[in-house]
Design a protein around this motif. Sequence first.
Motif, PDB file in Angstrom:
ATOM      1  N   ASP A   1     -14.347  14.888  -4.223  1.00 48.11           N
ATOM      2  CA  ASP A   1     -14.878  15.173  -5.559  1.00 48.11           C
ATOM      3  C   ASP A   1     -13.889  14.841  -6.675  1.00 48.11           C
ATOM      4  O   ASP A   1     -14.301  14.532  -7.795  1.00 48.11           O
ATOM      5  N   GLY A   2     -12.596  14.924  -6.383  1.00 45.15           N
ATOM      6  CA  GLY A   2     -11.590  14.676  -7.412  1.00 45.15           C
ATOM      7  C   GLY A   2     -10.756  13.433  -7.162  1.00 45.15           C
ATOM      8  O   GLY A   2     -10.719  12.514  -7.976  1.00 45.15           O
ATOM      9  N   GLY A   3     -10.078  13.403  -6.010  1.00 40.57           N
ATOM     10  CA  GLY A   3      -9.200  12.280  -5.708  1.00 40.57           C
ATOM     11  C   GLY A   3      -9.923  10.949  -5.693  1.00 40.57           C
ATOM     12  O   GLY A   3      -9.418   9.944  -6.216  1.00 40.57           O
ATOM     13  N   TYR A   4     -11.117  10.930  -5.129  1.00 35.09           N
ATOM     14  CA  TYR A   4     -11.878   9.680  -5.074  1.00 35.09           C
ATOM     15  C   TYR A   4     -12.154   9.144  -6.472  1.00 35.09           C
ATOM     16  O   TYR A   4     -12.063   7.935  -6.728  1.00 35.09           O
ATOM     17  N   LYS A   5     -12.484  10.032  -7.393  1.00 35.41           N
ATOM     18  CA  LYS A   5     -12.785   9.589  -8.762  1.00 35.41           C
ATOM     19  C   LYS A   5     -11.563   8.940  -9.403  1.00 35.41           C
ATOM     20  O   LYS A   5     -11.691   7.969 -10.162  1.00 35.41           O
ATOM     21  N   ALA A   6     -10.375   9.462  -9.089  1.00 40.64           N
ATOM     22  CA  ALA A   6      -9.151   8.858  -9.612  1.00 40.64           C
ATOM     23  C   ALA A   6      -8.961   7.452  -9.042  1.00 40.64           C
ATOM     24  O   ALA A   6      -8.684   6.494  -9.775  1.00 40.64           O
TER      25      ALA A   6
ATOM     26  N   SER B   1       0.838  -1.203   0.000  1.00 44.22           N
ATOM     27  CA  SER B   1       0.000   0.000   0.000  1.00 44.22           C
ATOM     28  C   SER B   1       0.870   1.249   0.000  1.00 44.22           C
ATOM     29  O   SER B   1       1.963   1.270   0.573  1.00 44.22           O
ATOM     30  N   THR B   2       0.364   2.272  -0.674  1.00 44.12           N
ATOM     31  CA  THR B   2       0.968   3.597  -0.598  1.00 44.12           C
ATOM     32  C   THR B   2      -0.155   4.626  -0.634  1.00 44.12           C
ATOM     33  O   THR B   2      -1.324   4.279  -0.527  1.00 44.12           O
ATOM     34  N   LYS B   3       0.202   5.889  -0.799  1.00 43.57           N
ATOM     35  CA  LYS B   3      -0.785   6.952  -0.606  1.00 43.57           C
ATOM     36  C   LYS B   3      -0.647   8.028  -1.668  1.00 43.57           C
ATOM     37  O   LYS B   3       0.414   8.178  -2.292  1.00 43.57           O
ATOM     38  N   VAL B   4      -1.732   8.770  -1.859  1.00 35.73           N
ATOM     39  CA  VAL B   4      -1.745   9.896  -2.784  1.00 35.73           C
ATOM     40  C   VAL B   4      -2.179  11.150  -2.027  1.00 35.73           C
ATOM     41  O   VAL B   4      -2.720  11.081  -0.931  1.00 35.73           O
TER      42      VAL B   4
ATOM     43  N   HIS C   1       0.758  19.610  -1.593  1.00 34.34           N
ATOM     44  CA  HIS C   1      -0.504  18.897  -1.414  1.00 34.34           C
ATOM     45  C   HIS C   1      -1.373  19.060  -2.659  1.00 34.34           C
ATOM     46  O   HIS C   1      -1.596  20.174  -3.133  1.00 34.34           O
ATOM     47  N   ASP C   2      -1.866  17.941  -3.160  1.00 35.70           N
ATOM     48  CA  ASP C   2      -2.739  17.981  -4.338  1.00 35.70           C
ATOM     49  C   ASP C   2      -3.669  16.777  -4.274  1.00 35.70           C
ATOM     50  O   ASP C   2      -3.257  15.643  -4.527  1.00 35.70           O
ATOM     51  N   TYR C   3      -4.935  17.018  -3.935  1.00 33.89           N
ATOM     52  CA  TYR C   3      -5.925  15.947  -3.802  1.00 33.89           C
ATOM     53  C   TYR C   3      -6.875  15.905  -4.995  1.00 33.89           C
ATOM     54  O   TYR C   3      -7.914  15.244  -4.940  1.00 33.89           O
ATOM     55  N   SER C   4      -6.517  16.573  -6.071  1.00 33.44           N
ATOM     56  CA  SER C   4      -7.355  16.601  -7.263  1.00 33.44           C
ATOM     57  C   SER C   4      -7.256  15.279  -8.019  1.00 33.44           C
ATOM     58  O   SER C   4      -6.382  14.442  -7.754  1.00 33.44           O
ATOM     59  N   TYR C   5      -8.139  15.100  -8.992  1.00 33.76           N
ATOM     60  CA  TYR C   5      -8.102  13.907  -9.850  1.00 33.76           C
ATOM     61  C   TYR C   5      -6.735  13.781 -10.513  1.00 33.76           C
ATOM     62  O   TYR C   5      -6.077  12.728 -10.415  1.00 33.76           O
ATOM     63  N   ASP C   6      -6.294  14.842 -11.184  1.00 29.98           N
ATOM     64  CA  ASP C   6      -5.016  14.782 -11.895  1.00 29.98           C
ATOM     65  C   ASP C   6      -3.851  14.603 -10.930  1.00 29.98           C
ATOM     66  O   ASP C   6      -2.908  13.857 -11.211  1.00 29.98           O
ATOM     67  N   GLY C   7      -3.912  15.288  -9.776  1.00 29.32           N
ATOM     68  CA  GLY C   7      -2.835  15.184  -8.803  1.00 29.32           C
ATOM     69  C   GLY C   7      -2.703  13.779  -8.256  1.00 29.32           C
ATOM     70  O   GLY C   7      -1.584  13.255  -8.084  1.00 29.32           O
ATOM     71  N   CYS C   8      -3.833  13.127  -7.980  1.00 27.55           N
ATOM     72  CA  CYS C   8      -3.785  11.765  -7.436  1.00 27.55           C
ATOM     73  C   CYS C   8      -3.327  10.763  -8.495  1.00 27.55           C
ATOM     74  O   CYS C   8      -2.601   9.819  -8.186  1.00 27.55           O
ATOM     75  N   MET C   9      -3.739  10.957  -9.735  1.00 23.04           N
ATOM     76  CA  MET C   9      -3.259  10.089 -10.802  1.00 23.04           C
ATOM     77  C   MET C   9      -1.745  10.227 -10.975  1.00 23.04           C
ATOM     78  O   MET C   9      -1.023   9.228 -11.132  1.00 23.04           O
TER      79      MET C   9
END
Length: 339
Positions: A163-168, A83-86, A113-121
Amino acid sequence: MQASLKRTFGRSGLEVTAMGFGTAPLGNQFRAVPEEDARGVIQHAWDSGLRYFDTAPMYGHGLSEHRLGESLRAFPRDEYVLSTKVGRLLKPVPQGGLTSFFWVDMPPFEVVHDYSYDGCMRSFEDSLQRMGVSRIDILFIHDIDTFTHGTELQKVHFRTAMDGGYKALEKLRSEGVVKAIGVGCNEWQVCEAALRERDFDCFLLAGRYTLLEQDALDTFLPLCEERNVSVVLGGGFNSGILATGAVKGAHYNYSEASPEILARVARIEAVCATFEVSLAAAALQFVLAHPAIATNVPGTRSQKHLDQNVALIGRPIPAEFWAALKKEGLIRDDAPTPG
């Protein structure tokens, strides 16, 4: 209980060992760990039967991931869970330009820190490259809590993550690239809020369900049971005091323990003395009794430390000890106990 015992990890289809290997110390956080020692303790964890390894970009600005991946390449990929983290991206900085509250050498990156869709990807892809693996089994959104960000900024990061990170993460799970997704943070209330909003498989909860704290029994852990969601428990020693005991300078939640906490731990130690039970053994075993908690992941810096924890998890503790703690009001009556 044996540290190497395999336990079902919720609905994910994964199995993790009762004790996992936490790699924050291998990121040279707080004091340096030589390369040879880092490789040695990972090998020793494997030889001890541990098959769950947890890391994060935050730990040593990528150093923990790099060291773990280098060592894991010696082992069959299908025989361990990773396991790792975003939520934190690593940005290169000029030599000599790094500022950090750590005081040992780390790679020359700063955290963004970046919890957006693109940031997490991007964080996920960066972790694959740092570790040299083709997949990660469990992916957590890291530290969207008040402890990390403060009250107002936490609200912003939490909303971005939901709203973003979860979708990723959900996309990666649906594609089979990861098998379980969750949130890792210091507050069970934040984990519960995330679970009520989104379809998470698991959580990594640091220090909020221990011999000293059982408020997570109110609503969070029952909700996890109801939804077949697994919890990874980190920080089971409450950052030190449940391992050292109520000694001068003992740490609780990363700060010096208050007189009230010292007094409570001293009372627990008195019951331990009556039954000839190690305080640290009780701390490690207590959390594993809850059906939602699949694994306990103490941070491990050395082979000696790892051996101690493995032995403590396997040390017999009489049922009368747990009954005495409840009778003295030192743990909740509704807290599950071993055996």
